[in-house]
Enzyme design. Structure first.
Site, mmCIF file in Angstrom:
data_model
loop_
_atom_site.group_PDB
_atom_site.id
_atom_site.type_symbol
_atom_site.label_atom_id
_atom_site.label_comp_id
_atom_site.label_asym_id
_atom_site.label_seq_id
_atom_site.Cartn_x
_atom_site.Cartn_y
_atom_site.Cartn_z
ATOM 1 C CB CYS A 6 1.422 42.594 -5.029
ATOM 2 S SG CYS A 6 -0.354 42.901 -4.960
ATOM 3 C CG ASP A 124 -1.233 33.773 -2.738
ATOM 4 O OD1 ASP A 124 -0.126 33.505 -2.230
ATOM 5 O OD2 ASP A 124 -1.879 34.798 -2.477
HETATM 6 O O1 LIG Z 1 -0.997 41.643 0.339
HETATM 7 C C1 LIG Z 1 -2.091 41.629 0.891
HETATM 8 O O2 LIG Z 1 -2.248 42.146 2.001
HETATM 9 C C2 LIG Z 1 -3.266 41.005 0.214
HETATM 10 C C3 LIG Z 1 -4.526 41.240 0.721
HETATM 11 C C4 LIG Z 1 -5.635 40.689 0.113
HETATM 12 C C5 LIG Z 1 -5.483 39.886 -1.009
HETATM 13 C C6 LIG Z 1 -4.215 39.639 -1.514
HETATM 14 C C7 LIG Z 1 -3.106 40.184 -0.924
HETATM 15 N N1 LIG Z 1 -1.822 39.961 -1.410
HETATM 16 C C8 LIG Z 1 -1.481 39.049 -2.437
HETATM 17 O O3 LIG Z 1 -0.869 37.906 -1.880
HETATM 18 C C9 LIG Z 1 0.045 37.353 -2.829
HETATM 19 C C10 LIG Z 1 1.349 36.892 -2.218
HETATM 20 O O4 LIG Z 1 1.773 37.635 -1.197
HETATM 21 P P1 LIG Z 1 3.126 37.288 -0.384
HETATM 22 O O5 LIG Z 1 4.269 37.537 -1.343
HETATM 23 O O6 LIG Z 1 3.067 35.886 0.074
HETATM 24 O O7 LIG Z 1 3.095 38.277 0.717
HETATM 25 C C11 LIG Z 1 0.229 38.377 -3.887
HETATM 26 O O8 LIG Z 1 -0.497 37.935 -5.005
HETATM 27 C C12 LIG Z 1 -0.446 39.598 -3.378
HETATM 28 O O9 LIG Z 1 -1.095 40.233 -4.435
#
Ligand SMILES: O=C(O)c1ccccc1N[C@@H]1O[C@H](COP(=O)(O)O)[C@@H](O)[C@H]1O
Length: 198
Positions: A6, A124
């Site tokens: 992502c 998450d």
């Molecule tokens: O990544 C972002 O900035 C974000 C912004 C708004 C909604 C979701 C976002 N990211 C999502 O967060 C999870 C996990 O992220 P991490 O690996 O802990 O950094 C993932 O699903 C992203 O899609």
């Protein structure tokens, strides 16, 4: 193991994700260091071959705007984070995209996959995209069945143990495959896909 990478922002990010074998790639359309504007998102979506799911990621954006951006960008799925009611999912679904519901596993959260009409559920940390881990022991007695993705602070070094403990259908990562916030590290992207499936 289904793997979603992502927060991609460049054509090179997309090419690396696809050649590394990602099943899905995410583009953040809401406020974030990883945000892409509509034109960039549309261009990147076109770079992704059929067979790899393109996911538009949104948080705090009204459903009507989510739907507009989803239609205009051509993403195959929409991932909604946070307090979206069931009606918001119905409104976005009218755009014809697949749906991912992203929630934190806190008491009272409905963790049945499909409860809001979604195809995939994403568990998450409470602060999406923060790179923060959460206590996977919370899954004991509350583990979803079916297509659910684990996210929150995953990286090359911890994804194997996290998968062993949580037993998800898939994983999703953003911060853990970056060299600095918002900048993807192509080596880590490749290593993450391999580690998730090892
Ligand atoms: O990544 C972002 O900035 C974000 C912004 C708004 C909604 C979701 C976002 N990211 C999502 O967060 C999870 C996990 O992220 P991490 O690996 O802990 O950094 C993932 O699903 C992203 O899609």
């Amino acid at each position: 193991m289904y793997v979603k990478l992502c927060g991609l922002r460049t054509a090179a990010d997309v090419e690396v994700a696809v050649t590394a074998g990602a099943d899905a790639v995410g583009f953040v359309f809401s406020t974030s260091a990883r945000q892409v504007d509509l034109d960039t998102g549309r261009r990147l979506v076109r770079e992704v071959p059929e067979g790899v799911l393109t996911v538009g990621v949104f948080s705090g954006v009204p459903a009507a705007e989510v739907r507009r951006v989803a239609e205009a960008s051509g993403v195959g799925a929409v991932q909604l984070h946070g307090e979206y009611p069931r009606e918001a999912f119905d409104e976005v679904a009218a755009a014809g995209t697949r749906l991912v519901r992203a929630v934190a596993l806190i008491p009272g959260t409905d963790v049945r996959v499909g409860a809001f009409g979604e195809e995939m559920l994403l568990l998450d940390s409470p602060v999406a995209g923060s790179g923060h881990r959460w206590d996977l022991a919370a899954l004991d007695g509350a583990r979803p069945a079916g297509r659910w993705l684990l996210a929150g602070g995953l990286g090359v070094a911890n994804v194997g143990a996290a998968v062993a403990q949580a037993r998800p259908w898939g994983v999703d990562v953003s911060s853990g495959i970056e060299s600095s916030r918002g900048v993807k590290d192509h080596g880590l992207m490749r290593e993450f896909v391999a580690a998730a499936r090892a």
